[in-house]
Each structure stands twice: as C-alpha cells, then as structure tokens.
Design an enzyme around this catalytic site. Structure first.
Site, PDB file in Angstrom:
ATOM      1  N   GLY A 126       0.853  -1.196   0.000  1.00 47.93           N
ATOM      2  CA  GLY A 126       0.000   0.000   0.000  1.00 47.93           C
ATOM      3  C   GLY A 126       0.880   1.234   0.000  1.00 47.93           C
ATOM      4  CB  ALA A 127       4.439   1.538  -1.020  1.00 46.07           C
ATOM      5  N   GLY A 148      -0.148   4.864  -1.008  1.00 50.73           N
ATOM      6  CA  GLY A 148      -1.246   5.510  -0.283  1.00 50.73           C
ATOM      7  C   GLY A 148      -0.740   6.565   0.687  1.00 50.73           C
ATOM      8  NE  ARG A 149      -5.612   9.153   2.621  1.00 46.76           N
ATOM      9  CZ  ARG A 149      -6.587   8.960   1.745  1.00 46.76           C
ATOM     10  NH1 ARG A 149      -6.778   9.831   0.783  1.00 46.76           N
ATOM     11  NH2 ARG A 149      -7.395   7.918   1.816  1.00 46.76           N
ATOM     12  NE  ARG A 160      14.717   9.157  -7.442  1.00 44.27           N
ATOM     13  CZ  ARG A 160      15.874   9.151  -6.801  1.00 44.27           C
ATOM     14  NH1 ARG A 160      16.186  10.166  -6.032  1.00 44.27           N
ATOM     15  NH2 ARG A 160      16.724   8.148  -6.940  1.00 44.27           N
ATOM     16  CB  ALA A 191      -4.774  -2.029   6.455  1.00 42.75           C
ATOM     17  N   PRO A 239      -4.702  -1.030  15.537  1.00 39.12           N
ATOM     18  CG  PRO A 239      -6.562  -1.122  16.956  1.00 39.12           C
ATOM     19  CD  PRO A 239      -5.232  -1.768  16.693  1.00 39.12           C
ATOM     20  CG  HIS A 283     -10.923   8.958  10.993  1.00 35.69           C
ATOM     21  ND1 HIS A 283     -11.569   8.539  12.131  1.00 35.69           N
ATOM     22  CD2 HIS A 283      -9.637   8.506  11.096  1.00 35.69           C
ATOM     23  CE1 HIS A 283     -10.722   7.865  12.896  1.00 35.69           C
ATOM     24  NE2 HIS A 283      -9.540   7.828  12.297  1.00 35.69           N
ATOM     25  CE  LYS A 337     -11.244   5.117   9.624  1.00 34.23           C
ATOM     26  NZ  LYS A 337     -10.164   4.184   9.301  1.00 34.23           N
ATOM     27  N   GLY A 373     -11.229   1.657  13.219  1.00 33.35           N
ATOM     28  CA  GLY A 373     -10.685   0.534  13.990  1.00 33.35           C
ATOM     29  C   GLY A 373     -10.375   0.960  15.415  1.00 33.35           C
TER      30      GLY A 373
HETATM   31  P1  NAP Z   1      -5.050   5.099   0.998  1.00 31.33           P
HETATM   32  O1  NAP Z   1      -4.430   6.442   0.806  1.00 31.33           O
HETATM   33  O2  NAP Z   1      -6.274   4.746   0.199  1.00 31.33           O
HETATM   34  O3  NAP Z   1      -3.894   4.014   0.754  1.00 31.33           O
HETATM   35  C1  NAP Z   1      -4.122   2.659   0.543  1.00 31.33           C
HETATM   36  C2  NAP Z   1      -3.197   2.244  -0.577  1.00 31.33           C
HETATM   37  O4  NAP Z   1      -3.243   0.815  -0.710  1.00 31.33           O
HETATM   38  C3  NAP Z   1      -3.631   2.827  -1.939  1.00 31.33           C
HETATM   39  O5  NAP Z   1      -2.520   3.265  -2.655  1.00 31.33           O
HETATM   40  C4  NAP Z   1      -4.283   1.614  -2.588  1.00 31.33           C
HETATM   41  O6  NAP Z   1      -4.268   1.701  -3.999  1.00 31.33           O
HETATM   42  C5  NAP Z   1      -3.396   0.508  -2.093  1.00 31.33           C
HETATM   43  N1  NAP Z   1      -3.944  -0.822  -2.258  1.00 31.33           N
HETATM   44  C6  NAP Z   1      -5.247  -1.209  -2.409  1.00 31.33           C
HETATM   45  N2  NAP Z   1      -5.320  -2.547  -2.526  1.00 31.33           N
HETATM   46  C7  NAP Z   1      -4.050  -3.012  -2.446  1.00 31.33           C
HETATM   47  C8  NAP Z   1      -3.467  -4.310  -2.507  1.00 31.33           C
HETATM   48  N3  NAP Z   1      -4.214  -5.396  -2.660  1.00 31.33           N
HETATM   49  N4  NAP Z   1      -2.128  -4.423  -2.390  1.00 31.33           N
HETATM   50  C9  NAP Z   1      -1.348  -3.333  -2.220  1.00 31.33           C
HETATM   51  N5  NAP Z   1      -1.828  -2.065  -2.185  1.00 31.33           N
HETATM   52  C10 NAP Z   1      -3.168  -1.924  -2.289  1.00 31.33           C
HETATM   53  O7  NAP Z   1      -5.458   4.882   2.528  1.00 31.33           O
HETATM   54  P2  NAP Z   1      -4.704   5.436   3.826  1.00 31.33           P
HETATM   55  O8  NAP Z   1      -5.319   6.704   4.273  1.00 31.33           O
HETATM   56  O9  NAP Z   1      -3.234   5.380   3.599  1.00 31.33           O
HETATM   57  O10 NAP Z   1      -5.111   4.340   4.901  1.00 31.33           O
HETATM   58  C11 NAP Z   1      -4.750   2.973   4.717  1.00 31.33           C
HETATM   59  C12 NAP Z   1      -5.285   2.147   5.875  1.00 31.33           C
HETATM   60  O11 NAP Z   1      -4.615   2.510   7.071  1.00 31.33           O
HETATM   61  C13 NAP Z   1      -6.781   2.330   6.153  1.00 31.33           C
HETATM   62  O12 NAP Z   1      -7.333   1.081   6.512  1.00 31.33           O
HETATM   63  C14 NAP Z   1      -6.793   3.272   7.347  1.00 31.33           C
HETATM   64  O13 NAP Z   1      -7.959   3.143   8.126  1.00 31.33           O
HETATM   65  C15 NAP Z   1      -5.584   2.776   8.079  1.00 31.33           C
HETATM   66  N6  NAP Z   1      -4.961   3.681   9.050  1.00 31.33           N
HETATM   67  C16 NAP Z   1      -4.441   3.100  10.143  1.00 31.33           C
HETATM   68  C17 NAP Z   1      -3.749   3.863  11.058  1.00 31.33           C
HETATM   69  C18 NAP Z   1      -3.118   3.175  12.249  1.00 31.33           C
HETATM   70  O14 NAP Z   1      -2.479   3.847  13.079  1.00 31.33           O
HETATM   71  N7  NAP Z   1      -3.220   1.845  12.359  1.00 31.33           N
HETATM   72  C19 NAP Z   1      -3.607   5.246  10.866  1.00 31.33           C
HETATM   73  C20 NAP Z   1      -4.155   5.814   9.733  1.00 31.33           C
HETATM   74  C21 NAP Z   1      -4.819   5.017   8.808  1.00 31.33           C
HETATM   75  P3  NAP Z   1      -5.534   2.373  -4.772  1.00 31.33           P
HETATM   76  O15 NAP Z   1      -5.767   3.678  -4.139  1.00 31.33           O
HETATM   77  O16 NAP Z   1      -5.082   2.473  -6.169  1.00 31.33           O
HETATM   78  O17 NAP Z   1      -6.650   1.394  -4.570  1.00 31.33           O
END
Ligand code: NAP
Length: 261
Positions: free
Chosen positions: A9-10, A12-13, A44, A97, A123, A152, A156, A162
């Site tokens: 998920g590299a 993503g945000r 990069r 996640a 979480p 949030h 999200k 979570g």
């Molecule tokens: P995001 O920006 O949507 O990032 C998720 C990334 O994963 C996107 O680039 C997505 O691609 C990619 N992805 C989707 N399916 C995948 C797969 N099968 N294999 C590899 N990559 C894949 O979301 P985010 O804001 O970063 O949040 C990600 C997760 O972290 C969420 O579940 C959020 O609730 C959680 N979170 C947890 C914490 C904590 O402290 N534990 C803190 C903040 C957020 P596409 O966009 O192209 O689909």
C-alpha cells in the site's frame, strides 16, 4: 544490523509516510514497495524517498527483495488476504490497515502460531491514541455511561474506525454494567450512532480532519471527556517503526501497540 522492510500500500497516504519513515531510520532499510494499481511508478515519485526502487505489482516482490518485516497499510478489502500471504511466506507483518474481519483474523492467528512469522496489528499506531484507550478502560470502571465520537478525513473507507471499535471493546471488558440508553426516534435511524460491544459510536467524515477520537463519560452531575487528535500522519510513525523493530520477538499474532511499548 539493519532490518529489511517492505511496505504494502506504499503509494497511499499512510504507506508513503511509512516509506519515508523507514528510509530515514538508521536501523531499517526500505527494500520493496508494493501497490498494484501504481505498479511501475518510481518509489521516489510516489513517496519522495531517495531510492531507485519501483512500486511492484504483487507481493512476490517482497520475497524477491529479501524483506524480513512487511508493513501493511492497504485497507479493509485487501488486508486480510495480504496478511495471510505474508504469514504463509514467513514474513513478519506489521499491520496498520483497519477493517480486517473476524474470519481473516482467526486464520492469521492460526498461521502465526503454526509458522515462524509473527504479526502485530495495531488499529492505531499513535502513542496518544493508545493512552486514550487505556485511560478510557480505566474510567469505564467507575463511569459506565459512555459514548464515542470518532472523526476522520472524508477519504476513509471504513466506519466506525478501527480505533473506535477497539476502544469500545476495551470499555466493554472494563465496565461492570451496561447502562440503559435511549435509542431515539425511528424516523431518524442512525441518530444515536452504531452500537459496538454495547457502546454507542458516532462517526464523522469531513475534509480537513486527519484522525481524532473523543470518549465522553457521563455521571451524576458531571462528564469526563478524553480526546486524542492526530493532526499529521507522522504521529503514527514512531509506533510503526517500533513495530518493525519488535515484531520478530513477539509470540504469534498480537493486537495493540501497547504490547510492544
Ligand atoms: P489510501 O491512501 O487509500 O492508501 C491505501 C493504498 O493501498 C492505496 O494506494 C491503494 O491503492 C493501495 N492498495 C489497495 N489494494 C491493495 C493491494 N491489494 N495491495 C497493495 N496495495 C493496495 O489509505 P490510507 O489513508 O493510507 O489508509 C490505509 C489504511 O490505514 C486504512 O485502513 C486506514 O484506516 C488505516 N490507518 C491506520 C492507522 C493506524 O495507526 N493503524 C492510521 C491511519 C490510517 P488504490 O488507491 O489504487 O486502490
């Protein structure tokens, strides 16, 4: 000795923030980054990290790169299958996640028991949120009337968060009674939030927010409010890096950052 880290998920945000944090840590090395919809893009470009790595399209890249620990920050639809794959391939997993379901959690727990790799699922990786959950459990012993408001950003995908679900479970474990609370007007379903572990949870989604949680306790003639605000995603990084350093020494699958603090 450096620990070889992969990120799923590299692009993503959160994933991009993890790539930057891992690359900046002296004892960790970013060796692979996976994000299927962005495969082929330079890491990069996606993250700003000074590296020649390219975003990979599938998880095999983690094995090919010799990753020892993999950080998973995809989302509810991918995390269960990814965690299973990581454990089946004997890679330690640090999972951020949210939205993993009970069935996937059970499979992962069994795999982590049976195989050499461990998993840390948190979480919330922000120390302040972990403390809020502990304080909430403590307060619930004396003030059983409690509701949670979690707020949030509007991108999200899962609700409630979570963190809110985990907070509700900790409160449920700690309080001795489940107080009656009015459920409200049938014409406006949802006005009283959703019940998880018999705790009402209200989810707010708005641009401008990052990750916030308020736990409000009510007692005779008084209220107590606990609140945590992640105002920037860097708030999660010390916890994620700690997880990378500690996951290999855990025993099987562990839920909650508090177990490695
Ligand atoms: P995001 O920006 O949507 O990032 C998720 C990334 O994963 C996107 O680039 C997505 O691609 C990619 N992805 C989707 N399916 C995948 C797969 N099968 N294999 C590899 N990559 C894949 O979301 P985010 O804001 O970063 O949040 C990600 C997760 O972290 C969420 O579940 C959020 O609730 C959680 N979170 C947890 C914490 C904590 O402290 N534990 C803190 C903040 C957020 P596409 O966009 O192209 O689909």
């Amino acid at each position: 000795m450096t620990i070889r880290v992969g990120v799923v998920g590299a692009a993503g945000r959160m994933g991009a923030e993890v790539c930057r944090a891992v690359a900046a840590a002296d004892d960790l090395e970013l060796v692979a980054a996976v994000d299927p919809h962005h495969a082929g893009v330079a890491v990069r470009e996606a993250t700003g990290v000074d590296t020649d790595l390219t975003l990979a399209g599938d998880l095999d890249a983690l094995v090919d790169a010799g990753a020892e620990v993999v950080v998973e920050f995809t989302g509810p639809s991918a995390v269960g299958a990814n965690l299973r794959w990581l454990l089946e391939h004997d890679l330690h997993a640090v999972v951020g996640a949210t939205g993993i379901d009970e069935a996937d959690l059970t499979v992962a727990r069994e795999l982590a028991e049976a195989r050499p790799a461990n998993a840390l699922i948190a979480p919330n990786f922000a120390i302040g949120a972990v403390l809020l959950m502990q304080f909430a459990a403590e307060a619930a012993r004396y003030l059983p009337h409690v509701e949670i408001i979690e707020l949030h950003h509007d991108r999200k995908v899962d609700a409630p968060s979570g963190t809110a679900l985990r907070t509700a479970e900790l409160i449920a474990d700690a309080r001795a009674e489940i107080p009656d609370a009015p459920l409200g007007d049938d014409r406006h379903p949802g006005a009283r939030g959703a019940a998880h572990a018999d705790v009402r949870v209200h989810s707010v989604r708005l641009p401008g927010l990052v990750a916030h949680e308020e736990v409000i306790f009510g007692g005779t003639g008084q209220t107590l409010t606990l609140r945590h605000d992640s105002i920037d995603r860097t708030s999660f990084m010390p916890g994620v890096l700690l997880g990378c350093r500690k996951v290999a020494s855990l025993d099987g699958l562990v839920v909650g950052l508090e177990h490695v603090l």
